[in-house]
Scaffold this motif. Structure first.
Motif, mmCIF file in Angstrom:
data_model
loop_
_atom_site.group_PDB
_atom_site.id
_atom_site.type_symbol
_atom_site.label_atom_id
_atom_site.label_comp_id
_atom_site.label_asym_id
_atom_site.label_seq_id
_atom_site.Cartn_x
_atom_site.Cartn_y
_atom_site.Cartn_z
ATOM 1 N N LEU A 50 -6.966 -4.108 13.248
ATOM 2 C CA LEU A 50 -7.703 -2.924 13.712
ATOM 3 C C LEU A 50 -8.640 -2.488 12.701
ATOM 4 N N TYR A 51 -7.913 -2.396 11.585
ATOM 5 C CA TYR A 51 -8.604 -1.490 10.282
ATOM 6 C C TYR A 51 -10.010 -2.252 9.833
ATOM 7 N N LYS A 52 -9.879 -3.668 10.336
ATOM 8 C CA LYS A 52 -11.223 -4.652 9.694
ATOM 9 C C LYS A 52 -12.306 -4.194 10.660
ATOM 10 N N GLY A 96 -9.041 0.227 2.246
ATOM 11 C CA GLY A 96 -9.957 1.100 1.395
ATOM 12 C C GLY A 96 -11.363 1.337 1.888
ATOM 13 N N GLU A 97 -11.840 0.319 2.530
ATOM 14 C CA GLU A 97 -12.997 0.399 3.162
ATOM 15 C C GLU A 97 -13.050 1.264 4.298
ATOM 16 N N MET A 98 -11.886 1.347 5.092
ATOM 17 C CA MET A 98 -11.889 2.164 6.139
ATOM 18 C C MET A 98 -11.905 3.365 5.670
ATOM 19 N N ALA A 99 -11.021 3.832 4.700
ATOM 20 C CA ALA A 99 -10.874 5.159 4.065
ATOM 21 C C ALA A 99 -12.279 5.750 3.825
ATOM 22 N N LYS A 100 -13.038 4.631 3.230
ATOM 23 C CA LYS A 100 -14.545 5.210 3.058
ATOM 24 C C LYS A 100 -15.286 5.794 4.018
ATOM 25 N N ARG A 101 -15.125 4.858 5.450
ATOM 26 C CA ARG A 101 -15.718 5.423 6.463
ATOM 27 C C ARG A 101 -15.350 6.566 6.947
ATOM 28 N N MET A 102 -13.972 6.803 6.941
ATOM 29 C CA MET A 102 -13.415 8.130 7.698
ATOM 30 C C MET A 102 -14.075 9.275 6.676
ATOM 31 N N VAL A 117 -14.320 7.294 -3.422
ATOM 32 C CA VAL A 117 -13.164 6.549 -2.966
ATOM 33 C C VAL A 117 -13.097 5.479 -3.796
ATOM 34 N N HIS A 118 -12.371 5.229 -4.707
ATOM 35 C CA HIS A 118 -12.191 4.300 -5.467
ATOM 36 C C HIS A 118 -10.964 3.246 -5.306
ATOM 37 N N LEU A 119 -11.267 2.137 -5.176
ATOM 38 C CA LEU A 119 -10.333 0.955 -5.015
ATOM 39 C C LEU A 119 -9.880 0.271 -6.260
ATOM 40 N N GLU A 167 -12.419 13.111 -6.231
ATOM 41 C CA GLU A 167 -12.185 11.377 -6.118
ATOM 42 C C GLU A 167 -10.835 11.385 -5.818
ATOM 43 N N ILE A 168 -10.821 10.078 -4.986
ATOM 44 C CA ILE A 168 -9.659 9.679 -4.252
ATOM 45 C C ILE A 168 -9.410 8.118 -4.753
ATOM 46 N N TRP A 169 -8.361 7.910 -5.653
ATOM 47 C CA TRP A 169 -8.155 6.675 -6.237
ATOM 48 C C TRP A 169 -7.165 5.888 -5.285
ATOM 49 N N LEU A 170 -7.356 4.624 -4.875
ATOM 50 C CA LEU A 170 -6.527 4.125 -4.030
ATOM 51 C C LEU A 170 -5.990 2.861 -4.955
ATOM 52 N N LEU A 171 -4.727 2.716 -5.464
ATOM 53 C CA LEU A 171 -4.357 1.635 -6.303
ATOM 54 C C LEU A 171 -3.452 0.438 -5.636
ATOM 55 N N ASP A 172 -3.566 -0.562 -5.930
ATOM 56 C CA ASP A 172 -2.422 -1.561 -5.305
ATOM 57 C C ASP A 172 -2.128 -2.540 -6.391
ATOM 58 N N ILE A 173 -1.417 -3.671 -6.110
ATOM 59 C CA ILE A 173 -1.019 -4.942 -7.192
ATOM 60 C C ILE A 173 -1.656 -5.970 -6.403
ATOM 61 N N PRO A 174 -1.896 -7.189 -7.123
ATOM 62 C CA PRO A 174 -2.826 -8.095 -6.658
ATOM 63 C C PRO A 174 -2.397 -8.537 -5.519
ATOM 64 N N GLU A 175 -1.156 -8.782 -5.332
ATOM 65 C CA GLU A 175 -0.449 -9.279 -3.927
ATOM 66 C C GLU A 175 -1.097 -8.468 -2.823
ATOM 67 N N GLY A 176 -1.332 -7.240 -2.976
ATOM 68 C CA GLY A 176 -1.770 -6.236 -1.937
ATOM 69 C C GLY A 176 -3.372 -6.061 -2.086
ATOM 70 N N GLU A 177 -4.098 -6.830 -2.784
ATOM 71 C CA GLU A 177 -5.390 -6.545 -2.888
ATOM 72 C C GLU A 177 -6.079 -6.670 -1.577
ATOM 73 N N GLU A 178 -5.765 -7.866 -0.644
ATOM 74 C CA GLU A 178 -6.532 -7.930 0.514
ATOM 75 C C GLU A 178 -6.130 -6.721 1.410
ATOM 76 N N LYS A 179 -5.180 -5.991 1.582
ATOM 77 C CA LYS A 179 -4.781 -5.115 2.507
ATOM 78 C C LYS A 179 -5.581 -3.961 1.926
ATOM 79 N N LEU A 180 -5.634 -3.802 0.476
ATOM 80 C CA LEU A 180 -6.241 -2.608 -0.131
ATOM 81 C C LEU A 180 -7.800 -2.348 0.064
ATOM 82 N N SER A 181 -8.229 -3.685 0.071
ATOM 83 C CA SER A 181 -9.714 -3.883 0.404
ATOM 84 C C SER A 181 -9.991 -3.354 1.791
ATOM 85 N N ILE A 182 -9.048 -3.774 3.002
ATOM 86 C CA ILE A 182 -9.283 -3.460 4.370
ATOM 87 C C ILE A 182 -9.124 -1.937 4.400
#
Length: 464
Positions: A297-299, A53-59, A69-71, A36-51
């Motif tokens: 790019l990450y999108k 994080g999805e790229m991490a899953k693709r990798m 990979v958990h966000l 398991e890989i857990w990527l944690l962020d704060i609410p202000e960073g949720e959009e970046k985490l989503s972007i």
């Protein structure tokens, strides 16, 4: 520690560096039995985490791996039963860095992420957070290793070990990696053909170099890199290339850290920083634009590898170093690395229980430091001054003691003493009040008695 199903949690998982972290894990897939890989962020960073994080899953998918990979925004969930916790967070996000740079520079004083007034305030914001994280780790993952590359890495690491009591902490920086690559290139050798020994504190270390035949090549490298026929160069994206005084480096007999430019050539570095400030191009402002482009790019749903553009961000190799520390601990590889750890007598000239940045062999039980001994007086004096400053900053961060913070400002060589030190301290306290609850009483006092200070900060930030 689990040997067959690792859980790795990253605090600040929405960072633009995360793809390099994932790439580092993938490169070591045969060494790291990750579940398991857990990527944690704060609410202000949720959009970046989503972007990201999805790229991490693709990798991970592109590498043919079945890692989960958990966000998440839930820190407790991320930390629960983790084997390794990596930290790459920025309290106040990049906007806080803009304040750290622009407020001092508006007074003609250096504004920089880890040096001077800006570096002190980054520590004041960050240290209470790392100590909160450690309290949760004591409950949720008491056997985990904490791998910190949140800046200012040395002070954050010292706070974790000395005040948080988390002995299983290793601090990292990408700067020594670049210096090692530079040394090998200048000598026409590979990195495996040289032995580089570092000692000092984070962003304030020196190093010496030997080849495989046992010959020290330090003096030769000083001539090659800093001699009359050499060209000014810096492998650091965020450090202006101004040539070091050759005679001074020759006298030291050691190779300096790139960040020593702020102290050895302060006037030139300050002049360049002020020019950037006037043009609205401080490093933080440039990085904000770089990050904006990176996340675009990450999108891309087809992007499943780390893009080359990430190298322009300025922290390349950080994440890969973190992955190697994890692999070396997990497998007792005894990799030779540069780490921030407890001194334990490695450097005679510094306190036994402080954090130092030194070369070490990274074993299953953590780094085993290579002894350095003593520094020559020219290095020893300023190193001890900087360590005293760091210890004072850490105390101020924990206690919220205004006097300690002012003392740290006064000690720091890059901050003018007297009235200017107090002016900068007050303005930065106002600018960062949201993230400095430990100073709430003093911030309230400044707001009530110095309305001009509040107005100055507000006006300056409007022009950001």
């Amino acid at each position: 520690m689990s040997k067959n199903a690792l859980k790795i949690a990253t605090i600040g998982g929405g960072s633009s560096y995360t793809p390099e972290l994932i790439e580092g894990y993938i490169k070591r897939k045969d060494e790291l039995p990750i579940k398991e890989i857990w990527l944690l962020d704060i609410p202000e960073g949720e959009e970046k985490l989503s972007i990201v994080g999805e790229m991490a899953k693709r990798m991970v998918k592109a590498a043919g791996l079945d890692w989960e990979v958990h966000l998440t925004l839930d820190r407790r969930a991320a930390l629960k039963d983790a084997d390794f916790v990596t930290t790459q967070f920025r309290v106040g996000l990049l906007d806080a860095r803009v304040k750290d740079e622009r407020i001092p520079l508006s007074h003609g004083v250096l504004g920089q992420e880890t040096n001077g007034a800006g570096g002190i305030f980054k520590a004041l914001r960050t240290i209470p957070v790392i100590l909160d994280i450690i309290e949760e780790m004591k409950e949720l993952c008491p056997d985990a290793w904490l791998i910190n590359f949140t800046n200012p890495a040395g002070m954050v690491t010292e706070a974790a070990i000395k005040h948080g009591g988390w002995k299983k902490t290793v601090g990292l920086c990408n700067v020594p990696i670049g210096h090692t690559k530079q040394a090998a290139e200048k000598l026409g050798l590979t990195e495996d053909d040289i032995f580089v020994k570092y000692a000092g504190i984070n962003h304030f270390h020196w190093h010496r170099v030997w080849d495989k035949e046992g010959n020290e090549r330090t003096d030769e490298l000083i001539d090659l890199i800093y001699g009359p026929k050499s060209e000014a160069e810096s492998h650091l994206k965020n450090i202006h290339s101004v040539p070091f005084p050759y005679e001074q480096i020759k006298d030291l007999g050691m190779l300096p850290c790139g960040y020593h430019r702020y102290y050895y050539i302060e006037d030139e570095m300050l002049k360049h920083s002020i020019e950037e400030f006037k043009e609205g191009k401080t490093r933080a402002q440039v990085v904000k634009q770089t990050e904006k482009s990176l996340f675009e790019l990450y999108k891309d749903p087809n992007l499943d590898y780390k893009p080359k553009e990430l190298e322009q961000r300025g922290g390349t190799h950080y994440s890969d170093a973190a992955c190697e520390v994890i692999a070396s601990i997990q497998n007792d590889k005894r990799t030779n690395m540069v780490v921030s750890v407890e001194n334990n007598g490695t450097i005679n000239d510094l306190p036994y229980d402080c954090a130092v940045e030194v070369s070490a062999s990274v074993t299953a039980h953590g780094p085993e430091n290579y002894n350095w001994g003593k520094f020559p007086p020219a290095a020893r004096g300023i190193l001890q001054l900087m360590k005293g400053m760091e210890e004072t900053v850490i105390r101020a961060a924990i206690t919220g003691d205004y006097g300690a913070a002012l003392h740290a400002f006064t000690i720091n060589p890059l901050i003018p003493g007297g009235t200017m030190a107090k002016t900068l301290l007050d303005e930065l306290l106002i600018a960062h009040k949201k993230h400095l609850p430990q100073f709430s009483d003093d911030i309230k006092r400044i707001e009530e008695t110095q309305p001009e200070t509040v107005s100055y900060v507000e006006e300056l930030m409007k022009s950001n």
